[in-house]
Design a protein around this motif. Structure first.
Motif, PDB file in Angstrom:
ATOM      1  N   GLN A   1      34.836 -11.528  33.871  1.00 17.18           N
ATOM      2  CA  GLN A   1      35.823 -10.563  34.370  1.00 17.18           C
ATOM      3  C   GLN A   1      35.171  -9.595  35.351  1.00 17.18           C
ATOM      4  O   GLN A   1      35.761  -9.250  36.372  1.00 17.18           O
ATOM      5  CB  GLN A   1      36.461  -9.805  33.217  1.00 17.18           C
ATOM      6  N   LEU A   2      33.952  -9.163  35.056  1.00 19.20           N
ATOM      7  CA  LEU A   2      33.239  -8.272  35.971  1.00 19.20           C
ATOM      8  C   LEU A   2      32.983  -8.970  37.303  1.00 19.20           C
ATOM      9  O   LEU A   2      33.186  -8.387  38.368  1.00 19.20           O
ATOM     10  CB  LEU A   2      31.931  -7.801  35.346  1.00 19.20           C
ATOM     11  N   TRP A   3      32.568 -10.218  37.259  1.00 22.67           N
ATOM     12  CA  TRP A   3      32.312 -10.977  38.480  1.00 22.67           C
ATOM     13  C   TRP A   3      33.592 -11.114  39.298  1.00 22.67           C
ATOM     14  O   TRP A   3      33.597 -10.955  40.518  1.00 22.67           O
ATOM     15  CB  TRP A   3      31.735 -12.343  38.135  1.00 22.67           C
ATOM     16  N   SER A   4      34.680 -11.399  38.616  1.00 25.51           N
ATOM     17  CA  SER A   4      35.965 -11.518  39.293  1.00 25.51           C
ATOM     18  C   SER A   4      36.388 -10.180  39.909  1.00 25.51           C
ATOM     19  O   SER A   4      36.898 -10.136  41.022  1.00 25.51           O
ATOM     20  CB  SER A   4      37.018 -12.006  38.302  1.00 25.51           C
ATOM     21  N   ALA A   5      36.175  -9.096  39.183  1.00 31.69           N
ATOM     22  CA  ALA A   5      36.529  -7.767  39.700  1.00 31.69           C
ATOM     23  C   ALA A   5      35.674  -7.412  40.911  1.00 31.69           C
ATOM     24  O   ALA A   5      36.161  -6.783  41.858  1.00 31.69           O
ATOM     25  CB  ALA A   5      36.369  -6.714  38.604  1.00 31.69           C
ATOM     26  N   LEU A   6      34.420  -7.814  40.908  1.00 38.14           N
ATOM     27  CA  LEU A   6      33.549  -7.541  42.053  1.00 38.14           C
ATOM     28  C   LEU A   6      34.024  -8.273  43.300  1.00 38.14           C
ATOM     29  O   LEU A   6      33.872  -7.773  44.415  1.00 38.14           O
ATOM     30  CB  LEU A   6      32.112  -7.955  41.739  1.00 38.14           C
ATOM     31  N   ARG A   7      34.593  -9.447  43.132  1.00 44.52           N
ATOM     32  CA  ARG A   7      35.050 -10.250  44.267  1.00 44.52           C
ATOM     33  C   ARG A   7      36.434  -9.848  44.746  1.00 44.52           C
ATOM     34  O   ARG A   7      36.864 -10.306  45.801  1.00 44.52           O
ATOM     35  CB  ARG A   7      35.017 -11.726  43.881  1.00 44.52           C
TER      36      ARG A   7
END
Length: 91
Positions: free
Chosen positions: A18-24
């Motif tokens: 989820q963090l990776w997705s939010a960063l993108r």
């Protein structure tokens, strides 16, 4: 005990996705990128609260603090970024 560790690993993996997705996400705030960079810096830094050369206890601070910091960042996401990243997480 192994069931609890498996559950914790699953939660951490989901939060990391989820963090990776939010960063993108195009609307991700700058503080999210800075916070993620600080977490990575802490994780790979030789300076720790408890040195890693101390058996077991030295690694526990990383195992506890990093997932807590990721969860803390995720809870402060803007609603549209949180919704989009949660949708990608479950997909």
């Amino acid at each position: 005990m192994f069931k609890r560790l498996a559950l914790l690993w699953t939660l951490f993996k989901g939060d990391a996705r989820q963090l990776w997705s939010a960063l993108r996400h195009p609307a991700s705030p700058g503080w999210l990128k800075m916070g993620t960079a600080l977490i990575a810096l802490y994780l790979f830094s030789p300076i720790d609260l408890i040195p890693d050369f101390i058996p077991f206890i030295g690694v526990v601070d990383d195992i506890v603090l990093v997932p807590l910091a990721i969860r803390w960042l995720l809870k402060r996401l803007p609603p549209e970024v949180a919704a989009a990243s949660a949708a990608r997480r479950s997909a």
